[in-house]
Design a protein around this motif. Structure first.
Motif, short mmCIF file in Angstrom:
data_model
loop_
_atom_site.label_atom_id
_atom_site.label_comp_id
_atom_site.label_asym_id
_atom_site.label_seq_id
_atom_site.Cartn_x
_atom_site.Cartn_y
_atom_site.Cartn_z
N LEU A 99 0.84 -1.30 -0.04
CA LEU A 99 -0.11 -0.05 -0.10
C LEU A 99 0.81 1.37 -0.07
CD1 LEU A 99 -2.47 -1.01 2.64
CD2 LEU A 99 -3.12 -1.07 0.26
N LEU A 100 0.77 1.95 -1.02
CA LEU A 100 1.41 3.39 -1.14
C LEU A 100 0.51 4.51 -1.05
CD1 LEU A 100 3.58 2.33 -4.16
CD2 LEU A 100 4.31 2.24 -1.86
N VAL A 101 0.52 5.20 0.19
CA VAL A 101 -0.70 6.18 0.48
C VAL A 101 0.22 7.59 0.44
CG1 VAL A 101 -2.29 6.92 2.02
CG2 VAL A 101 -1.78 4.50 1.65
N GLY A 102 -0.34 8.43 -0.42
CA GLY A 102 0.33 9.68 -0.54
C GLY A 102 -0.80 10.88 -0.58
N VAL A 103 -0.17 12.15 -0.26
CA VAL A 103 -0.87 13.38 -0.67
C VAL A 103 -0.58 13.98 -1.73
CG1 VAL A 103 -1.72 15.60 0.56
CG2 VAL A 103 -1.64 13.47 1.96
N GLU A 104 -1.27 14.22 -3.12
CA GLU A 104 -0.87 14.90 -4.10
C GLU A 104 -0.56 16.39 -3.68
OE1 GLU A 104 -2.30 15.72 -8.64
OE2 GLU A 104 -3.63 15.68 -7.13
N ASN A 105 0.67 16.55 -4.04
CA ASN A 105 1.58 18.11 -4.18
C ASN A 105 1.32 18.10 -2.42
OD1 ASN A 105 1.99 18.54 -6.71
ND2 ASN A 105 -0.21 18.91 -7.02
N GLY A 106 1.66 17.71 -1.59
CA GLY A 106 1.87 17.61 -0.32
C GLY A 106 2.74 18.64 0.25
N TYR A 107 4.13 18.75 -0.37
CA TYR A 107 4.86 19.47 -0.11
C TYR A 107 4.94 20.89 -0.52
CZ TYR A 107 9.72 21.72 -0.18
OH TYR A 107 10.98 22.34 0.17
N ALA A 108 4.17 21.24 -1.45
CA ALA A 108 3.77 22.63 -2.15
C ALA A 108 2.60 22.98 -1.12
CB ALA A 108 3.22 22.55 -3.67
N LYS A 109 1.75 22.19 -0.89
CA LYS A 109 0.78 22.60 0.12
C LYS A 109 1.06 23.10 1.22
CE LYS A 109 -2.87 19.80 -2.42
NZ LYS A 109 -3.61 18.68 -2.10
N ASN A 110 2.00 22.24 1.90
CA ASN A 110 2.61 22.63 3.19
C ASN A 110 3.28 23.76 3.36
OD1 ASN A 110 1.43 20.37 4.27
ND2 ASN A 110 3.26 19.07 3.95
N TYR A 111 3.97 24.11 2.00
CA TYR A 111 4.87 25.41 2.21
C TYR A 111 4.18 26.74 1.36
CZ TYR A 111 8.21 22.66 4.34
OH TYR A 111 8.96 22.01 5.55
N GLY A 112 2.82 26.34 0.89
CA GLY A 112 2.49 27.61 0.24
C GLY A 112 2.90 27.70 -1.27
N LEU A 113 3.18 26.88 -1.79
CA LEU A 113 3.98 26.97 -3.09
C LEU A 113 3.10 26.47 -4.22
CD1 LEU A 113 7.50 25.51 -2.22
CD2 LEU A 113 6.89 27.64 -2.08
N ASP A 114 3.60 26.91 -5.32
CA ASP A 114 2.81 26.84 -6.85
C ASP A 114 3.06 25.24 -6.87
OD1 ASP A 114 1.63 28.91 -7.27
OD2 ASP A 114 3.20 30.02 -8.29
N THR A 115 2.17 24.56 -7.44
CA THR A 115 2.40 22.97 -8.10
C THR A 115 2.76 22.85 -9.67
OG1 THR A 115 0.11 22.70 -8.53
CG2 THR A 115 0.96 22.19 -6.15
N TYR A 116 3.50 22.27 -9.84
CA TYR A 116 3.89 21.93 -11.21
C TYR A 116 3.70 20.53 -11.49
CZ TYR A 116 6.02 26.40 -10.15
OH TYR A 116 6.59 27.57 -9.81
N ALA A 117 3.18 20.33 -12.85
CA ALA A 117 2.90 19.08 -13.48
C ALA A 117 3.31 19.24 -14.95
CB ALA A 117 1.74 18.85 -13.11
N THR A 118 3.48 18.24 -15.69
CA THR A 118 3.76 18.40 -17.16
C THR A 118 2.22 18.01 -17.68
OG1 THR A 118 4.61 16.28 -17.18
CG2 THR A 118 6.23 17.97 -16.98
N ILE A 119 1.91 18.85 -18.73
CA ILE A 119 0.53 18.37 -19.42
C ILE A 119 0.98 18.44 -21.12
CG2 ILE A 119 -1.98 19.03 -19.84
CD1 ILE A 119 -2.03 19.80 -17.17
N ASN A 120 0.98 17.54 -21.57
CA ASN A 120 1.28 17.84 -23.17
C ASN A 120 0.19 17.15 -23.85
OD1 ASN A 120 3.81 18.72 -22.69
ND2 ASN A 120 4.69 16.77 -22.69
N ALA A 121 -0.65 18.08 -24.21
CA ALA A 121 -2.01 17.85 -25.04
C ALA A 121 -1.58 17.53 -26.65
CB ALA A 121 -2.88 18.98 -24.73
#
Length: 121
Positions: A99-121
């Protein structure tokens, strides 16, 4: 399972491996077991959880499937695991490998930072 949309606060990657008992059943029997035993146990005890399934047996021998669970909160996820453990899914038809449990973008949320993800449409 929820009918409305929600922003999940926890995501779990449930890595499972099918057992010989599961594989010994026909596809129709598997669907019957899933819809009459496993799903009702989940829907009776769990709210605010949604899932997706991924077949991995084509690429690895360690796990055959990954079940991705998104839950509104940790309690909803915990209730899901308790519900699954009370069914034939857990350790009879599937071996829960990890079981791998996590929080999406937890680091960014904890520090009030923008999140970055790649999206190529």
């Amino acid at each position: 399972m929820p009918t409305e949309s929600f922003e999940p606060s926890v995501t779990a990657f449930m890595l499972v491996k099918t057992t010989s008992e599961w594989l010994g059943m026909s596809v129709e029997q598997r669907v019957e077991v899933f819809t009459t035993e496993i799903l009702p146990a989940i829907t009776a005890k769990v709210k605010d959880v949604r899932s997706r399934f991924y077949d991995t047996e084509f690429y690895t021998a360690r796990v055959t499937d990954v079940w991705v669970w998104e839950a509104r909160d940790h309690q909803a996820y915990q209730l899901l695991v308790e519900a699954l453990r009370e069914t034939s899914f857990w350790d009879r038809y599937f071996e829960v490998v990890e079981l791998l449990v996590g929080v999406e973008n937890g680091y960014a949320k904890n520090y009030g930072l923008d999140t970055y993800a790649t999206i190529n449409a």
